[in-house]
Design a protein around this motif. Structure first.
Motif, PDB file in Angstrom:
ATOM      1  N   UNK A   1      13.988   2.826  -8.744  1.00  0.00           N
ATOM      2  CA  UNK A   1      12.601   2.483  -9.056  1.00  0.00           C
ATOM      3  C   UNK A   1      12.489   0.986  -9.250  1.00  0.00           C
ATOM      4  N   UNK A   2      11.221   0.515  -9.283  1.00  0.00           N
ATOM      5  CA  UNK A   2      11.002  -0.917  -9.500  1.00  0.00           C
ATOM      6  C   UNK A   2      10.432  -1.219 -10.878  1.00  0.00           C
ATOM      7  N   UNK A   3      10.247  -0.220 -11.726  1.00  0.00           N
ATOM      8  CA  UNK A   3       9.862  -0.441 -13.108  1.00  0.00           C
ATOM      9  C   UNK A   3       8.477  -1.020 -13.317  1.00  0.00           C
ATOM     10  N   UNK A   4       7.596  -0.891 -12.319  1.00  0.00           N
ATOM     11  CA  UNK A   4       6.255  -1.462 -12.430  1.00  0.00           C
ATOM     12  C   UNK A   4       5.222  -0.400 -12.789  1.00  0.00           C
ATOM     13  N   UNK A   5       4.021  -0.864 -13.179  1.00  0.00           N
ATOM     14  CA  UNK A   5       2.902   0.021 -13.473  1.00  0.00           C
ATOM     15  C   UNK A   5       2.032   0.168 -12.227  1.00  0.00           C
ATOM     16  N   UNK A   6       0.993   0.999 -12.352  1.00  0.00           N
ATOM     17  CA  UNK A   6       0.006   1.110 -11.281  1.00  0.00           C
ATOM     18  C   UNK A   6      -0.558  -0.257 -10.931  1.00  0.00           C
ATOM     19  N   UNK A   7      -0.825  -0.535  -9.664  1.00  0.00           N
ATOM     20  CA  UNK A   7      -0.648   0.318  -8.485  1.00  0.00           C
ATOM     21  C   UNK A   7       0.648   0.028  -7.717  1.00  0.00           C
ATOM     22  N   UNK A   8       1.541  -0.794  -8.275  1.00  0.00           N
ATOM     23  CA  UNK A   8       2.729  -1.215  -7.523  1.00  0.00           C
ATOM     24  C   UNK A   8       4.004  -0.475  -7.937  1.00  0.00           C
ATOM     25  N   UNK A   9       3.865   0.575  -8.735  1.00  0.00           N
ATOM     26  CA  UNK A   9       5.034   1.352  -9.126  1.00  0.00           C
ATOM     27  C   UNK A   9       5.567   2.133  -7.923  1.00  0.00           C
ATOM     28  N   UNK A  10       6.891   2.125  -7.774  1.00  0.00           N
ATOM     29  CA  UNK A  10       7.551   2.871  -6.711  1.00  0.00           C
ATOM     30  C   UNK A  10       8.831   3.492  -7.281  1.00  0.00           C
ATOM     31  N   UNK A  11       9.113   4.752  -6.903  1.00  0.00           N
ATOM     32  CA  UNK A  11      10.345   5.391  -7.382  1.00  0.00           C
ATOM     33  C   UNK A  11      10.639   6.639  -6.554  1.00  0.00           C
ATOM     34  N   UNK A  12      11.908   7.043  -6.571  1.00  0.00           N
ATOM     35  CA  UNK A  12      12.305   8.337  -6.016  1.00  0.00           C
ATOM     36  C   UNK A  12      13.633   8.745  -6.590  1.00  0.00           C
ATOM     37  N   UNK A  13      13.918  10.043  -6.522  1.00  0.00           N
ATOM     38  CA  UNK A  13      15.168  10.619  -6.998  1.00  0.00           C
ATOM     39  C   UNK A  13      15.820  11.363  -5.840  1.00  0.00           C
ATOM     40  N   UNK A  14      17.160  11.229  -5.741  1.00  0.00           N
ATOM     41  CA  UNK A  14      17.859  11.828  -4.622  1.00  0.00           C
ATOM     42  C   UNK A  14      19.186  12.450  -5.051  1.00  0.00           C
TER      43      UNK A  14
ATOM     44  N   UNK B   1      -3.793   5.807  -5.156  1.00  0.00           N
ATOM     45  CA  UNK B   1      -3.685   5.243  -6.501  1.00  0.00           C
ATOM     46  C   UNK B   1      -2.638   4.135  -6.576  1.00  0.00           C
ATOM     47  N   UNK B   2      -1.785   4.039  -5.552  1.00  0.00           N
ATOM     48  CA  UNK B   2      -0.690   3.076  -5.569  1.00  0.00           C
ATOM     49  C   UNK B   2      -0.815   2.044  -4.453  1.00  0.00           C
TER      50      UNK B   2
ATOM     51  N   UNK C   1       4.597   8.454  -5.779  1.00  0.00           N
ATOM     52  CA  UNK C   1       4.080   7.097  -5.611  1.00  0.00           C
ATOM     53  C   UNK C   1       4.283   6.583  -4.182  1.00  0.00           C
ATOM     54  N   UNK C   2       5.168   7.223  -3.435  1.00  0.00           N
ATOM     55  CA  UNK C   2       5.504   6.785  -2.077  1.00  0.00           C
ATOM     56  C   UNK C   2       5.795   8.013  -1.219  1.00  0.00           C
ATOM     57  N   UNK C   3       4.745   8.759  -0.844  1.00  0.00           N
ATOM     58  CA  UNK C   3       4.929  10.075  -0.205  1.00  0.00           C
ATOM     59  C   UNK C   3       5.736  10.051   1.086  1.00  0.00           C
ATOM     60  N   UNK C   4       5.634   8.994   1.868  1.00  0.00           N
ATOM     61  CA  UNK C   4       6.282   8.969   3.185  1.00  0.00           C
ATOM     62  C   UNK C   4       7.552   8.129   3.195  1.00  0.00           C
TER      63      UNK C   4
ATOM     64  N   UNK D   1       0.847  -1.192   0.000  1.00  0.00           N
ATOM     65  CA  UNK D   1       0.000   0.000   0.000  1.00  0.00           C
ATOM     66  C   UNK D   1       0.882   1.241   0.000  1.00  0.00           C
ATOM     67  N   UNK D   2       0.262   2.365  -0.342  1.00  0.00           N
ATOM     68  CA  UNK D   2       0.944   3.645  -0.351  1.00  0.00           C
ATOM     69  C   UNK D   2       0.034   4.690   0.276  1.00  0.00           C
TER      70      UNK D   2
END
Length: 298
Positions: free
Chosen positions: A172-185, A81-82, A213-216, A76-77
């Motif tokens: 990132x994990x390269x997946x589509x909705x709803x299991x896509x996860x990514x961030x840039x740092x 949507x994710x 996709x992963x606010x927290x 869950x996110x």
């Protein structure tokens, strides 16, 4: 409870180690002499070998059996949507492996001492024993980086700070909705060595993402990473700790023990507790134990 366990284990296993072979992609010294930062990042002139030479970066290993105390069967996110609607029957035992490489693309910046590297790390969690789900890959994480490294030499507590730098990092994990996860740092680097000890600190700044996709994710995984490594004879120990600076109950700890088996073949035991073992698990707490073989350490 898990927080107290992490503190206890980390204190008790203060031998956190690394033996990183840098002269060629999978070369290993016979006595596993710890590789200094200069050899890892070609800091001193004697260790420079030019550009576009493929080398190991982060640890490379294969754990045919990795057990989880609580498989994340319904990710869950905080962004609805994710979030997954239905749980999947994931096994608690799966196979885990990690590949990681780097290559220098520019040498001799800023007083002819700074270098720019490209790095790539891929981590896989494979439900190879799960016939019901056709032995799917539960999670694949991709992590390209553009890294700047600059040598320093500041004495401190009997050792020396040897590197400063920063990296532009995408994961990132390269997946589509709803299991896509990514961030840039933007990840900063400070490297310290003292005898057979190698320690590096990596605080980071997460870049803004309009479609988060992963606010927290920083609340759970953290705002930085500490790597501590120690080599004793033919045995190596290293720890990777992440922690949010303002949420004491989150973060993670990974403890690794690498030991000789025969020739260059080495066994690998890995313990993990906390959040964010993978991108899909960024807000999922679990304890895992993996057993396998190691090809390259820090």
């Amino acid at each position: 409870m898990f927080q107290k366990q992490r503190i206890f284990i980390f204190s008790g296993l203060f031998f956190c180690s690394i033996a990183f072979s840098q002269h060629s992609l999978f070369s290993l010294s016979d006595d596993y002499i710890v590789k200094k930062y200069s050899q890892r990042w070609e800091l001193d002139s004697i260790d420079k070998h030019g550009t576009f030479r493929l080398m190991s970066y982060k640890p490379i290993y294969l754990a045919p059996a990795r057990w989880s105390s609580k498989p994340n069967d319904q990710p869950y996110s905080e962004n609805p949507d994710y979030s997954v609607d239905e749980a999947k029957p994931y096994n608690s035992i799966e196979t885990k492996f990690q590949l990681s490489f780097k290559t220098k693309v520019i040498q001799g910046l800023f007083n002819n001492e700074g270098d720019i590297w490209l790095g790539y790390t891929q981590k896989a969690h494979w439900q190879v024993f799960n016939v019901k789900l056709s032995r799917v890959f539960r999670e694949l994480n991709y992590e390209p980086e553009l890294i700047f490294m600059y040598p320093v030499s500041f004495s401190f507590l009997g050792g020396k700070f040897r590197t400063i730098g920063l990296a532009l990092n995408h994961q990132s994990n390269g997946k589509d909705l709803p299991t896509s996860r990514s961030w840039n740092r933007i990840i900063f680097n400070l490297g310290y060595e003292n005898g057979n000890w190698l320690v590096s600190f990596h605080p980071w700044i997460r870049l803004k993402d309009d479609e988060d996709e992963n606010p927290s994710i920083t609340k759970y995984i953290g705002n930085g990473e500490l790597n501590a490594a120690y080599t004793y004879n033919r045995h190596q120990f290293y720890a990777i700790v992440t922690h949010p600076f303002n949420h004491l109950k989150c973060g993670s700890m990974q403890l690794n023990y690498v030991f000789p088996l025969k020739g260059h073949l080495r066994g690998h035991v890995q313990f993990f507790d906390g959040y964010g073992e993978t991108m899909i698990d960024y807000n999922h707490h679990q304890t895992t134990v993996g057993i396998g073989i190691s090809f390259s350490d820090w």
